[in-house]
Design an enzyme around this catalytic site. Structure first.
Site, PDB file in Angstrom:
ATOM      1  N   THR A   1       0.715  -1.308  -0.168  1.00  0.00           N
ATOM      2  CA  THR A   1       0.119   0.138  -0.715  1.00  0.00           C
ATOM      3  C   THR A   1       0.759   1.515   0.206  1.00  0.00           C
ATOM      4  O   THR A   1      -0.070   2.447   0.179  1.00  0.00           O
ATOM      5  CB  THR A   1      -0.901   0.073   1.116  1.00  0.00           C
ATOM      6  OG1 THR A   1      -0.241  -0.246   2.375  1.00  0.00           O
ATOM      7  CG2 THR A   1      -1.971  -0.987   1.187  1.00  0.00           C
ATOM      8  N   GLU A   2       2.216   1.355  -0.174  1.00  0.00           N
ATOM      9  CA  GLU A   2       3.214   2.105  -0.244  1.00  0.00           C
ATOM     10  C   GLU A   2       2.377   3.637  -1.002  1.00  0.00           C
ATOM     11  O   GLU A   2       2.500   4.895  -0.253  1.00  0.00           O
ATOM     12  CB  GLU A   2       4.780   1.691  -0.655  1.00  0.00           C
ATOM     13  CG  GLU A   2       5.267   1.328   0.320  1.00  0.00           C
ATOM     14  CD  GLU A   2       4.711  -0.555   0.500  1.00  0.00           C
ATOM     15  OE1 GLU A   2       6.203  -1.269   1.094  1.00  0.00           O
ATOM     16  OE2 GLU A   2       4.042  -0.884  -0.321  1.00  0.00           O
TER      17      GLU A   2
END
Length: 243
Positions: free
Chosen positions: A123-124
């Site tokens: 989910t960066e």
């Protein structure tokens, strides 16, 4: 923060840092030291304490620690990814719950992954931080052409969907997770050590080379830039408002 329990001939390495096993500087250093110390083990199992495998980076610590902490943290994070991915012995992941961002990358770096609950994904970009090169290669190694969609959308997957794209190898019931992981680790351990290690090294050679070629300094500069730090702060504030 990292415990090791011998289960027969197989050490079980457990990440235990708060309710969701976040990754901070101290946890990363301890995990790397444990993995290095187990380089002659027959095989390893890596899991998380409680309801999560690891929810990834401790973003609050990142904000509070400032630029110097962020630099140290990212260097250690890259080191953990390499310590898992390049470990000479078999590592089996027992993903007992959420494995998000860095937690997902650690699981992806293992040789075989079981999952029983939670979600998994990287989910960066949803947080607003650039995806480190070492992390990208670990994900690409297991998801191949699906990597771009997973990284760019930040989508998290339930166990069955994760198995469909290669993030996990088998889905098992929660009460069967650890025993399944131990059985697979023992099967790997029964293979002559030199045979397994040489084959593993050959399989991962290109990905490992690309991990080593990545510029950590560029990533550090980006994470410490004003727009990215503002994005992290906004993401953390959004989480707090929803809790």
């Amino acid at each position: 923060m990292i415990s090791v329990e011998e289960r027969g001939s197989v050490p079980v390495v457990t990440i235990a840092n708060g309710p969701v096993n976040v990754l901070d500087l101290e946890t990363l250093r301890e995990l790397t030291a444990v993995l290095v110390g187990l380089e002659s083990a027959p095989a390893l199992v890596v899991t998380g304490a409680g309801r999560a495998f690891s929810a990834g980076v401790d973003l609050k610590r990142l904000i509070e620690g400032g630029e110097s902490y962020t630099r140290e943290f990212l260097l250690e994070l890259a080191g953990v990814f390499r310590a898992v991915f390049d470990h000479p012995r078999p590592i089996v992941a027992a993903v007992n719950g959420h494995a998000i961002a860095g937690g997902c990358v650690i699981a992806a770096g293992c040789d075989y992954r079981f999952m029983s609950a939670g979600t998994i994904g990287v989910t960066e970009l949803l947080v607003g931080v650039p995806f480190p090169g070492a992390a990208l290669e670990a994900i690409r190694f297991v998801t191949g052409p699906r990597t771009a969609a997973l990284v760019l959308t930040g989508r998290t997957l339930k166990p069955a969907d994760a198995a469909a794209v290669g993030l996990v190898d088998e889905v098992v019931a929660p009460d069967a997770l650890l025993e399944a992981a131990l059985a697979r680790a023992e099967a790997f351990a029964a293979i002559p050590a030199a045979s397994f290690t040489m084959t593993k090294r050959a399989l991962r050679a290109e990905a490992s080379r690309l991990m080593a070629d990545g510029s950590v300094d560029e990533v550090i500069a980006a994470w410490n830039s004003r727009p990215v730090r503002a994005a992290i702060e906004g993401y953390v504030a959004g989480l707090a408002s929803r809790s």
